[in-house]
Write a protein that holds these residues in place. Sequence first.
Motif, mmCIF file in Angstrom:
data_model
loop_
_atom_site.group_PDB
_atom_site.id
_atom_site.type_symbol
_atom_site.label_atom_id
_atom_site.label_comp_id
_atom_site.label_asym_id
_atom_site.label_seq_id
_atom_site.Cartn_x
_atom_site.Cartn_y
_atom_site.Cartn_z
ATOM 1 N N GLY A 34 72.771 53.700 65.840
ATOM 2 C CA GLY A 34 71.488 53.635 66.517
ATOM 3 C C GLY A 34 70.326 53.788 65.566
ATOM 4 O O GLY A 34 69.186 53.476 65.911
ATOM 5 N N THR B 55 73.528 56.548 69.457
ATOM 6 C CA THR B 55 73.657 55.609 70.562
ATOM 7 C C THR B 55 75.085 55.064 70.583
ATOM 8 O O THR B 55 75.897 55.358 69.702
ATOM 9 C CB THR B 55 72.657 54.449 70.427
ATOM 10 N N TYR B 56 75.371 54.222 71.590
ATOM 11 C CA TYR B 56 76.736 53.740 71.798
ATOM 12 C C TYR B 56 76.724 52.225 71.989
ATOM 13 O O TYR B 56 75.784 51.653 72.541
ATOM 14 C CB TYR B 56 77.373 54.470 72.983
ATOM 15 N N GLY C 271 75.635 57.350 78.438
ATOM 16 C CA GLY C 271 74.578 56.680 77.703
ATOM 17 C C GLY C 271 74.991 55.283 77.306
ATOM 18 O O GLY C 271 75.912 54.695 77.864
ATOM 19 N N LYS D 135 70.571 52.536 74.295
ATOM 20 C CA LYS D 135 69.217 53.091 74.219
ATOM 21 C C LYS D 135 69.196 54.606 74.070
ATOM 22 O O LYS D 135 68.119 55.200 73.902
ATOM 23 C CB LYS D 135 68.422 52.684 75.467
ATOM 24 N N GLY D 136 70.337 55.254 74.136
ATOM 25 C CA GLY D 136 70.369 56.700 73.994
ATOM 26 C C GLY D 136 71.464 57.301 74.854
ATOM 27 O O GLY D 136 72.166 56.598 75.582
#
Length: 409
Positions: free
Chosen positions: A70, A313-314, A340, A343-344
């Motif tokens: 991320g 992030t993922y 999540g 975006k977070g």
Amino acid sequence: MTMEPRRLDASEWDTWYRALEWAFGGLAESPEERGLWRELTEYDRTLAQWDGDRVVGSIGAFSLGLSVPGGAVVPTAGVTMVGVAATHRRQGILRELMRRALEDYREGDEPLAALTASEAGIYGRFGFGVATRSVAVDIDTARVTLNVPPGTDAVRLRVEEPGAELDRCEALYAGLVGGRPGMLERRPGWEKVALLDPPQDREGTSEMRLVLAERDGELVGYARYALKPDWAGGLPDGTVLVRDLDAVEPAAYAALLRFFLGTDLMGTVALRNRPEDDALLHMVSDIRRCRPRLMDRLYLRPVDVGAALAARTYLTDVDVVLAVTDDFCPWNEGRWRLSGGAKGAVCERTNDPVDLAVHVRALGTAYLGGPSLSGLAAAGLAQELRPGALTATATAFLSPVAPWLPHGF
């Protein structure tokens, strides 16, 4: 041992550091190297175990920033200067030092602890997992050619002293940090590490040099390197040792590699620390003639599971309840809901039914998006309790680019 480890005082640095040199083989480092590590030592983060006037155990930490999936740079305790005297092994010194250190990192709001290991078998028992690996290659310049991308010929190269254009090189490096998990934010003083080149440590190589790659006056890449001349049966067969190589575009990277492969009197180009997915693996004409080797590199462990998992992030949306096992940092034990995506994320305590049971070492290994949780489950470090949870979670954890630690600490 009955004496508690205590913080290192600046007046004790020489005694402490000499004990560390003995712990790592006894050779005294050069004045240049000792001076730099003295400058970088964080005394309030260094614990020493004393037996009378002798240092018999040590653990330190650097305040680092680690890039995570991320692009965020997360405060990380860079565990370093770890050693126990041979006379005091198997007395629980390292375990006590590590426990104290991890408690300190938690109190200091550092979600992660990271280290590079001199011996691979030591740190798994403390919850550290291998989060990045590196590739080493020895390219046979007589038998390997490069397939270079368009624009390579337009890159201009020039050779300078290793510290030349340092601000420009550091700015280029800083621009790369957020794009690859595992890279370190170079804080003040750390730019000097790459410039260390004491003559006593060269082992037959030349002094270090710098090659800059520019396009229309803009710096697009750089590399530091040394030459090790050799003659086999009267024929030149030297080695180019590439220390650092960073580039912001494929053509600049290719131009630097081509420069090294074309160096006179050199039969091998050696690179010792490249990412698992490095571009050179696809540029060379014969990968077997490069003799690639994979090595463990960065060991990582969540100090605070909730804060660590929420800091990245993922790749895909994830909503999973993790049952975390962590017998060395018991505050991490229990159920955590991670939810999540790109975006977070948030990660909080929960009493909901468990989807995936996972050891903290597996979380450390998978955290930067390299090794898959599915492979870790096959090793017994994770267990699926809800059908489909393992595949979904393992996919979410992955990174589009391989994590990589560019230099040690």
